[in-house]
Enzyme design. Structure first.
Site, short mmCIF file in Angstrom:
data_model
loop_
_atom_site.label_atom_id
_atom_site.label_comp_id
_atom_site.label_asym_id
_atom_site.label_seq_id
_atom_site.Cartn_x
_atom_site.Cartn_y
_atom_site.Cartn_z
CE LYS A 130 -7.08 -0.20 6.25
NZ LYS A 130 -7.86 0.15 5.12
CB CYS A 173 -3.63 3.20 -1.50
SG CYS A 173 -4.84 4.60 -1.11
CD GLN A 205 -7.03 -4.61 4.09
OE1 GLN A 205 -8.00 -5.12 4.11
NE2 GLN A 205 -7.18 -3.42 3.64
CG ASP A 234 0.39 -2.62 6.09
OD1 ASP A 234 -0.55 -2.75 6.90
OD2 ASP A 234 0.38 -1.90 4.95
CG HIS A 261 -1.92 0.79 1.47
ND1 HIS A 261 -1.58 2.25 1.92
CD2 HIS A 261 -3.37 0.94 1.19
CE1 HIS A 261 -2.81 2.98 1.84
NE2 HIS A 261 -3.70 2.08 1.47
#
Ligand code: PLP
Length: 405
Positions: free
Chosen positions: A225, A363, A202, A199, A122
């Site tokens: 999220k 993104c 998600q 990261d 991202h």
């Protein structure tokens, strides 16, 4: 305890509305998830009953606010297998990466050094490193993504070299749904003395994460999220590394004492939390953790897998539809393009059918370039979605085909 999707759905007030008189099929949880009533109530209750600034007052209300805020930190720490002092509250994933790039990075990266990222990151795990690289005369090195949307350990092995200072990699791709082999990546990097930032934006909504098991040096994610509020997120860092890092932003709360001759900084995590934090957001995120822990998470995973299989099968019915990202063991995210129709047109037509999807570059422009498309349509599912949502999407796509034969 078993997973009951209808009981779960009833806890999400947003899902009951009917856009254009149609049932809402919300398939954009990758952008932000909806919030269960218990999270909404926790935030409201904080403002109703406990609101005060944290860490400052000596009165009862201030102590309650501080206890709620620090209680949320403890819950989140337990949720990811960390110590509370290793949990730094941020605004979200983006701020977490910027904090690491600016604090750890400026102290550790120099001219000619390399920062290893993957081709599926991202923008928030690319641009902060580019800013650092430009300032320091360092460069980004990119692990390639194959046609299925996977990265290969052999490439990490080849590309982690003597100048690599950090590996910054997503656990789950927001576009492809690919789940990366983080444990193996940290093992490879650590064997060469290189730290790893993961990261997890998600990943946390879909799977149980244990930062110790992953052996991540840094792990970042966003509350919004994972069924929590917007404006709150977490940077986890190994205590030893955080302690050695210089502060990032200066201000109140991150100090022990200040004089015009010099300042003594607070201990972790407070050293990295300058200014009044989003206490209500942290409390809401703590409530999201409680809510997730109250579910049959294995059952929820099985449900999400079923949704992904069903969606993959049904989308293949549509002529001229190409799915981008076909790695095995994906998270429930499907990106696709339709021959002869711009993704934005697909998104607009679907909207009128009550189907909310994302259309755009998500993104991740370098990834779009890798797959030779300017944009995709993305249906990203969460545990509150049903096969009915998927069928409504497919029906909407048939309508798109009628309009763009
Ligand atoms: N990383 C990934 C993989 C994402 O999907 C996103 C958001 O879409 C981000 C980072 C940025 O998260 P935020 O905007 O909450 O900071």
């Amino acid at each position: 305890m078993s997973f009951d999707v209808e009981a779960v759905r009833r806890q999400f007030p947003v899902l009951a509305q009917r856009p254009y008189g149609k049932r809402l099929a919300f398939l954009d949880s990758g952008a932000t998830s909806q919030k269960p009533q218990s999270v909404i109530d926790a935030v409201t209750r904080f403002y109703d009953r406990d609101n005060s600034n944290v860490h400052r007052g000596v009165y009862d209300l201030a102590e309650r606010a501080t206890a709620a805020f620090e209680g949320a930190r403890k819950k989140i720490a337990r949720f990811i297998g960390a110590e509370p002092r290793e949990v730094i509250f941020t605004r979200g994933t983006t701020e977490g990466v910027n904090l690491v790039a600016q604090s750890w990075g400026r102290a550790s990266v120099g001219p000619g050094d390399e920062i290893l990222v993957t081709g599926m990151e991202h923008h928030s795990n690319i641009v902060p490193w580019q800013l650092l690289a430009a300032e320091k005369g360092a460069k980004l090195v990119v692990v390639p993504v194959d046609d299925r949307g996977e990265v290969h350990l052999a490439d990490f092995e080849r590309l982690i070299g003597p100048r690599t200072r950090i590996v910054a990699v997503t656990q789950v791709s927001n576009v492809l749904g690919t789940v990366n082999p983080i444990r193996e990546i940290t093992r490879l990097a650590h064997a060469r003395g290189v730290p790893v930032l993961v990261d997890g934006a998600q990943a946390v909504p879909h799977e149980k994460v244990d930062v110790r098991d992953l052996d991540a040096d840094f792990y970042v994610f966003s509350g919004h999220k994972m069924f929590g509020p917007t404006g709150i997120g977490v940077l986890y860092g190994k205590a030893k590394i955080l302690e050695a890092m210089p502060p990032w932003q200066g201000g109140g709360d991150m100090i022990l004492s200040v004089s015009f001759e010099g300042t003594k900084f607070n201990t972790i995590p407070y050293k990295f939390e300058a200014g009044t934090p989003d206490a209500a957001g942290a409390v809401g995120l703590g409530a999201a953790v409680d809510w997730l822990e109250g579910l049959d998470r294995e059952g929820a995973r099985a449900h999400e897998r079923d949704l992904l299989d069903h969606a993959t099968r049904r989308l293949q019915e549509l002529p001229g539809l190409r799915i981008i990202g076909t790695a095995p063991g994906k998270a429930p995210v499907i990106s696709f393009v339709m021959e002869g129709v711009h993704p934005h047109d697909v998104g607009t037509i679907l909207d009128h059918e009550g189907v909310a999807v994302r259309a755009g570059h998500h993104c991740a422009q370098p990834l779009m370039e890798r797959f030779g498309v300017p944009a995709t349509v993305r249906a990203s599912m969460a545990l509150y979605n049903t096969r009915e949502d998927v069928d409504q999407l497919v029906q909407g796509l048939h309508r798109v085909r009628e309009m763009f034969p």
